[in-house]
Design an enzyme around this catalytic site. Structure first.
Site, PDB file in Angstrom:
ATOM      1  N   GLU A 121      16.939  29.388  18.256  1.00 14.81           N
ATOM      2  CA  GLU A 121      15.749  29.174  19.075  1.00 14.81           C
ATOM      3  C   GLU A 121      14.605  30.118  18.735  1.00 14.81           C
ATOM      4  O   GLU A 121      13.464  29.681  18.552  1.00 14.81           O
ATOM      5  CB  GLU A 121      16.109  29.313  20.557  1.00 14.81           C
ATOM      6  N   THR A 122      14.880  31.410  18.669  1.00 11.99           N
ATOM      7  CA  THR A 122      13.767  32.373  18.543  1.00 11.99           C
ATOM      8  C   THR A 122      14.061  33.530  17.594  1.00 11.99           C
ATOM      9  O   THR A 122      13.398  34.554  17.653  1.00 11.99           O
ATOM     10  CB  THR A 122      13.414  32.973  19.918  1.00 11.99           C
TER      11      THR A 122
END
Length: 314
Positions: A121-122
């Site tokens: 995701e990040t």
């Protein structure tokens, strides 16, 4: 130079750049504002002022039209199953070992899956998004996209969220789709699944990795994660008489009879890959409804766990 300067002034006066200043005057936005005031007692004038500060973001619309999940698996896999993500995943796990162990014990979700989700995701919190969420959600909510109703619902949830947490809606940033924080939760997911796992006075998914860890584990748990079931296993199809196909699992695995599984076909570098996806695979897809996404999380988790195991045995 003077002529050029005068030409620029003339173009500004007679051909002004388009702005989003009249956004609150749009019929669909007016309807939405009316709904928010009636359903949730928002102040109409405040919403009008807020929406007149929304900016047009063509890149948002374009990104939603061409998501990474539209790429073939061999391209998608190369983006997310990288040496950096594997190495940094081990470092993240080691740094937050206590929180990950606690999350695994409480929610039954493996630490490797939690870490890999944050990695996909990040990049473990390094890239949480630079779009103003109000811009991203508003552009999508009032677009002609078939997904506009979904984003209108998330815009509603976002306005409720910032009111509940006393946040400035013009300063909250996230992805082009309006996802926020290290886990990239949509506003509705923050309101339903984010938890104070660190014990602090408020939930902070942007800066607090422990809150992010607990929230991801809680999300998967609430969507049906089963501790005792697998995620996915690669298989090989074999042709049989009369055109039927059967599969053999590779490598050798314990008996999985009784578990429901679906056949997943992916386009790999050397040809098609076939996998059996079990219910936990579908749980990962509640995060992102793509076989590619779920497979990336699963394979990254597997690689991180293996490298960490080697480090522990070294």
């Amino acid at each position: 130079m003077l002529l050029r300067f005068l030409l620029i002034i003339w173009m500004i006066v007679f051909f002004p750049q388009p702005v989003f200043a009249g956004f609150a005057d749009r019929p669909d936005v007016k309807k939405f504002i009316n709904q928010m005031t009636e359903r949730h007692n928002f102040v109409r004038s405040e919403l009008v002022d807020l929406f007149n500060h929304v900016k047009m973001r063509p890149a948002v619309i374009q990104s939603v039209k061409a998501p990474l999940e539209a790429k073939p698996w061999y391209t998608y896999q190369k983006l997310f199953i990288t040496e950096w993500r594997i190495r940094e995943g081990v470092a993240f796990w080691n740094k937050h070992e206590a929180a990950l162990e606690r999350a695994e014990q409480i929610y039954g979700v493996p630490a490797s899956i939690i870490v890999a989700t944050l990695g996909v995701e990040t990049k473990y919190g390094l890239h949480t998004g630079e779009y103003r969420v109000i811009d991203a959600l508003s552009n999508l909510a009032f677009s002609h996209s078939s997904r506009a109703p979904f984003f209108r619902s998330e815009l509603e949830q976002f306005l409720l969220l910032v009111r509940e947490q006393n946040m400035d809606p013009l300063k909250v940033t996230g992805s082009y789709a309006g996802a926020m924080g290290q886990p990239q939760f949509m506003p509705s997911s923050i309101r339903q699944y984010a938890i104070h796992f660190s014990g602090n006075s408020h939930i902070d998914l942007e800066h607090n990795a422990i809150d992010a860890i607990g929230s991801v584990a809680n999300y998967y748990n609430k969507h049906g994660w089963n501790t005792h079931q697998p995620v996915a296993i690669q298989t090989r199809l074999q042709a049989q008489p009369f055109g039927f196909l059967t599969h053999n699992r590779i490598p050798q695995t314990p008996s999985l009879s009784g578990y429901k599984a679906k056949l997943i076909e992916l386009q790999g570098y050397s040809g098609r890959e076939y996998w059996l996806g079990y219910p936990n695979f579908e749980v990962i897809k509640r995060y992102n409804p793509s076989d590619l996404y779920a497979m990336a999380v699963y394979q990254l988790s597997d690689q991180i766990a293996m490298l960490r195991g080697k480090s522990d045995n070294a």
